[in-house]
Design a protein around this motif. Sequence first.
Motif, PDB file in Angstrom:
ATOM      1  N   THR A   1       0.843  -1.200   0.000  1.00 50.76           N
ATOM      2  CA  THR A   1       0.000   0.000   0.000  1.00 50.76           C
ATOM      3  C   THR A   1       0.875   1.246   0.000  1.00 50.76           C
ATOM      4  OG1 THR A   1      -1.709  -1.143   1.261  1.00 50.76           O
ATOM      5  CG2 THR A   1      -1.791   1.266   1.257  1.00 50.76           C
ATOM      6  N   GLN A   2       0.550   2.179  -0.879  1.00 50.11           N
ATOM      7  CA  GLN A   2       1.246   3.463  -0.894  1.00 50.11           C
ATOM      8  C   GLN A   2       0.478   4.441  -0.029  1.00 50.11           C
ATOM      9  OE1 GLN A   2       2.367   5.287  -4.595  1.00 50.11           O
ATOM     10  NE2 GLN A   2       2.775   3.314  -5.573  1.00 50.11           N
ATOM     11  N   VAL A   3       1.200   5.132   0.851  1.00 52.67           N
ATOM     12  CA  VAL A   3       0.569   6.161   1.674  1.00 52.67           C
ATOM     13  C   VAL A   3       1.200   7.506   1.366  1.00 52.67           C
ATOM     14  CG1 VAL A   3      -0.074   4.610   3.554  1.00 52.67           C
ATOM     15  CG2 VAL A   3       2.120   5.792   3.628  1.00 52.67           C
ATOM     16  N   ALA A   4       0.410   8.544   1.562  1.00 54.05           N
ATOM     17  CA  ALA A   4       0.883   9.917   1.439  1.00 54.05           C
ATOM     18  C   ALA A   4       0.945  10.487   2.846  1.00 54.05           C
ATOM     19  CB  ALA A   4      -0.062  10.736   0.567  1.00 54.05           C
ATOM     20  N   LEU A   5       2.138  10.886   3.261  1.00 54.59           N
ATOM     21  CA  LEU A   5       2.343  11.452   4.598  1.00 54.59           C
ATOM     22  C   LEU A   5       2.404  12.969   4.496  1.00 54.59           C
ATOM     23  CD1 LEU A   5       5.161   9.262   6.136  1.00 54.59           C
ATOM     24  CD2 LEU A   5       2.920   9.650   7.121  1.00 54.59           C
ATOM     25  N   PHE A   6       1.771  13.630   5.464  1.00 57.44           N
ATOM     26  CA  PHE A   6       1.776  15.095   5.480  1.00 57.44           C
ATOM     27  C   PHE A   6       2.105  15.598   6.878  1.00 57.44           C
ATOM     28  CE2 PHE A   6      -1.172  13.854   2.129  1.00 57.44           C
ATOM     29  CZ  PHE A   6      -0.693  14.601   1.065  1.00 57.44           C
ATOM     30  N   ARG A   7       2.855  16.677   6.924  1.00 55.36           N
ATOM     31  CA  ARG A   7       3.166  17.379   8.170  1.00 55.36           C
ATOM     32  C   ARG A   7       2.699  18.812   7.975  1.00 55.36           C
ATOM     33  NH1 ARG A   7       9.332  18.439  10.239  1.00 55.36           N
ATOM     34  NH2 ARG A   7       8.831  19.724  12.042  1.00 55.36           N
ATOM     35  N   THR A   8       1.801  19.258   8.841  1.00 57.18           N
ATOM     36  CA  THR A   8       1.282  20.618   8.718  1.00 57.18           C
ATOM     37  C   THR A   8       2.243  21.603   9.401  1.00 57.18           C
ATOM     38  OG1 THR A   8       0.028  20.537  10.773  1.00 57.18           O
ATOM     39  CG2 THR A   8      -1.091  19.736   8.769  1.00 57.18           C
ATOM     40  N   ARG A   9       1.946  22.878   9.247  1.00 59.57           N
ATOM     41  CA  ARG A   9       2.765  23.909   9.911  1.00 59.57           C
ATOM     42  C   ARG A   9       2.715  23.769  11.424  1.00 59.57           C
ATOM     43  NH1 ARG A   9       3.606  28.382   5.991  1.00 59.57           N
ATOM     44  NH2 ARG A   9       2.182  27.871   4.322  1.00 59.57           N
TER      45      ARG A   9
ATOM     46  N   VAL B   1      -2.737   9.323   4.440  1.00 55.56           N
ATOM     47  CA  VAL B   1      -3.873   8.859   3.643  1.00 55.56           C
ATOM     48  C   VAL B   1      -3.325   7.999   2.513  1.00 55.56           C
ATOM     49  CG1 VAL B   1      -5.317  10.878   4.154  1.00 55.56           C
ATOM     50  CG2 VAL B   1      -3.852  10.885   2.126  1.00 55.56           C
ATOM     51  N   GLU B   2      -4.199   7.215   1.906  1.00 58.46           N
ATOM     52  CA  GLU B   2      -3.749   6.410   0.774  1.00 58.46           C
ATOM     53  C   GLU B   2      -3.293   7.341  -0.344  1.00 58.46           C
ATOM     54  OE1 GLU B   2      -6.514   3.416  -0.423  1.00 58.46           O
ATOM     55  OE2 GLU B   2      -4.967   2.323  -1.484  1.00 58.46           O
ATOM     56  N   ASN B   3      -2.230   6.968  -1.022  1.00 59.97           N
ATOM     57  CA  ASN B   3      -1.650   7.820  -2.060  1.00 59.97           C
ATOM     58  C   ASN B   3      -2.441   7.787  -3.364  1.00 59.97           C
ATOM     59  OD1 ASN B   3       0.352   9.666  -2.864  1.00 59.97           O
ATOM     60  ND2 ASN B   3       1.599   8.042  -3.761  1.00 59.97           N
ATOM     61  N   LEU B   4      -3.369   6.863  -3.494  1.00 58.22           N
ATOM     62  CA  LEU B   4      -4.138   6.716  -4.730  1.00 58.22           C
ATOM     63  C   LEU B   4      -5.281   7.731  -4.793  1.00 58.22           C
ATOM     64  CD1 LEU B   4      -4.741   5.054  -7.319  1.00 58.22           C
ATOM     65  CD2 LEU B   4      -6.227   3.634  -5.896  1.00 58.22           C
ATOM     66  N   ASP B   5      -5.273   8.554  -5.824  1.00 58.57           N
ATOM     67  CA  ASP B   5      -6.354   9.506  -6.064  1.00 58.57           C
ATOM     68  C   ASP B   5      -7.532   8.722  -6.651  1.00 58.57           C
ATOM     69  OD1 ASP B   5      -8.135  11.383  -7.051  1.00 58.57           O
ATOM     70  OD2 ASP B   5      -6.621  12.521  -8.158  1.00 58.57           O
ATOM     71  N   PRO B   6      -8.678   8.672  -5.959  1.00 61.63           N
ATOM     72  CA  PRO B   6      -9.796   7.864  -6.452  1.00 61.63           C
ATOM     73  C   PRO B   6     -10.433   8.401  -7.733  1.00 61.63           C
ATOM     74  CG  PRO B   6     -10.454   9.091  -4.493  1.00 61.63           C
ATOM     75  CD  PRO B   6      -8.992   9.310  -4.678  1.00 61.63           C
ATOM     76  N   PHE B   7     -10.170   9.615  -8.096  1.00 65.25           N
ATOM     77  CA  PHE B   7     -10.764  10.179  -9.312  1.00 65.25           C
ATOM     78  C   PHE B   7      -9.911   9.930 -10.551  1.00 65.25           C
ATOM     79  CE2 PHE B   7     -12.767  12.469  -5.873  1.00 65.25           C
ATOM     80  CZ  PHE B   7     -14.109  12.423  -6.238  1.00 65.25           C
ATOM     81  N   SER B   8      -8.610   9.996 -10.405  1.00 71.02           N
ATOM     82  CA  SER B   8      -7.732   9.796 -11.569  1.00 71.02           C
ATOM     83  C   SER B   8      -7.094   8.410 -11.593  1.00 71.02           C
ATOM     84  CB  SER B   8      -6.623  10.851 -11.566  1.00 71.02           C
ATOM     85  OG  SER B   8      -5.746  10.647 -10.466  1.00 71.02           O
ATOM     86  N   ASN B   9      -7.215   7.661 -10.462  1.00 69.70           N
ATOM     87  CA  ASN B   9      -6.554   6.368 -10.314  1.00 69.70           C
ATOM     88  C   ASN B   9      -5.041   6.461 -10.480  1.00 69.70           C
ATOM     89  OD1 ASN B   9      -8.700   4.680  -9.597  1.00 69.70           O
ATOM     90  ND2 ASN B   9      -9.386   4.630 -11.719  1.00 69.70           N
TER      91      ASN B   9
ATOM     92  N   TYR C   1      -1.341   7.469  -8.450  1.00 64.64           N
ATOM     93  CA  TYR C   1      -0.743   7.546  -7.111  1.00 64.64           C
ATOM     94  C   TYR C   1      -0.069   8.910  -6.962  1.00 64.64           C
ATOM     95  CZ  TYR C   1      -1.790   2.624  -6.586  1.00 64.64           C
ATOM     96  OH  TYR C   1      -2.456   1.435  -6.487  1.00 64.64           O
ATOM     97  N   VAL C   2      -0.847   9.911  -6.635  1.00 64.39           N
ATOM     98  CA  VAL C   2      -0.348  11.285  -6.650  1.00 64.39           C
ATOM     99  C   VAL C   2      -0.727  12.115  -5.426  1.00 64.39           C
ATOM    100  CG1 VAL C   2      -0.317  11.436  -9.179  1.00 64.39           C
ATOM    101  CG2 VAL C   2      -2.400  12.048  -7.933  1.00 64.39           C
ATOM    102  N   MET C   3      -1.457  11.544  -4.477  1.00 66.80           N
ATOM    103  CA  MET C   3      -1.949  12.379  -3.378  1.00 66.80           C
ATOM    104  C   MET C   3      -0.817  13.011  -2.568  1.00 66.80           C
ATOM    105  SD  MET C   3      -5.080  12.546  -3.949  1.00 66.80           S
ATOM    106  CE  MET C   3      -5.469  13.595  -2.555  1.00 66.80           C
ATOM    107  N   SER C   4       0.349  12.372  -2.532  1.00 68.01           N
ATOM    108  CA  SER C   4       1.475  12.951  -1.790  1.00 68.01           C
ATOM    109  C   SER C   4       1.951  14.256  -2.431  1.00 68.01           C
ATOM    110  CB  SER C   4       2.635  11.958  -1.712  1.00 68.01           C
ATOM    111  OG  SER C   4       3.104  11.645  -3.005  1.00 68.01           O
ATOM    112  N   ARG C   5       1.539  14.507  -3.652  1.00 69.27           N
ATOM    113  CA  ARG C   5       1.893  15.759  -4.329  1.00 69.27           C
ATOM    114  C   ARG C   5       0.769  16.787  -4.251  1.00 69.27           C
ATOM    115  NH1 ARG C   5       5.380  14.315  -9.624  1.00 69.27           N
ATOM    116  NH2 ARG C   5       6.915  13.056  -8.561  1.00 69.27           N
ATOM    117  N   GLY C   6      -0.230  16.477  -3.421  1.00 69.38           N
ATOM    118  CA  GLY C   6      -1.377  17.358  -3.278  1.00 69.38           C
ATOM    119  C   GLY C   6      -1.026  18.662  -2.573  1.00 69.38           C
ATOM    120  N   ILE C   7      -1.968  19.578  -2.634  1.00 66.18           N
ATOM    121  CA  ILE C   7      -1.789  20.906  -2.056  1.00 66.18           C
ATOM    122  C   ILE C   7      -2.521  20.955  -0.724  1.00 66.18           C
ATOM    123  CG2 ILE C   7      -2.190  23.368  -2.412  1.00 66.18           C
ATOM    124  CD1 ILE C   7      -2.371  22.534  -5.489  1.00 66.18           C
ATOM    125  N   LEU C   8      -1.761  21.243   0.362  1.00 65.06           N
ATOM    126  CA  LEU C   8      -2.381  21.320   1.687  1.00 65.06           C
ATOM    127  C   LEU C   8      -3.111  22.635   1.853  1.00 65.06           C
ATOM    128  CD1 LEU C   8       0.209  19.758   4.136  1.00 65.06           C
ATOM    129  CD2 LEU C   8      -1.722  18.696   2.994  1.00 65.06           C
TER     130      LEU C   8
END
Length: 113
Positions: free
Chosen positions: A26-34, A41-49, A51-58
């Motif tokens: 399983t690929q996970v996307a890790l985030f650290r806030t300010r 969260v899972e790294n898989l974007d359910p809309f595009s299928n 694995y890009v959620m780790s590149r998402g915008i917080l």
Amino acid sequence: MSWEPICALEQLTPERGRAALLPDGTQVALFRTRDDDLFAVENLDPFSNAYVMSRGILGDRAGTPTVASPMYKQVFDLATGECKDAERVRLRTFEVSCRDGVVAVRVPEAVPV
């Protein structure tokens, strides 16, 4: 369930994501806030299928930390995985901890087939 060490806390840049691979693949996307809150969260974007959620915008919605998909920009609650733009769609979430400067993700036990 067990805890899988992922990386040192210093390796997570605030307001940016980082992808990690769990032992079950399983690929996970890790985030650290300010505020140094940690989310996974899972790294898989359910809309595009993709694995890009780790590149998402917080960001946040009404004080709730969120991540926007870098593909089609749907916004997800980082704590619950709930999609703010589409009912019934959510990202899988994982518990995260930081002990002695090491970030770990709680890995669910595999379900026997």
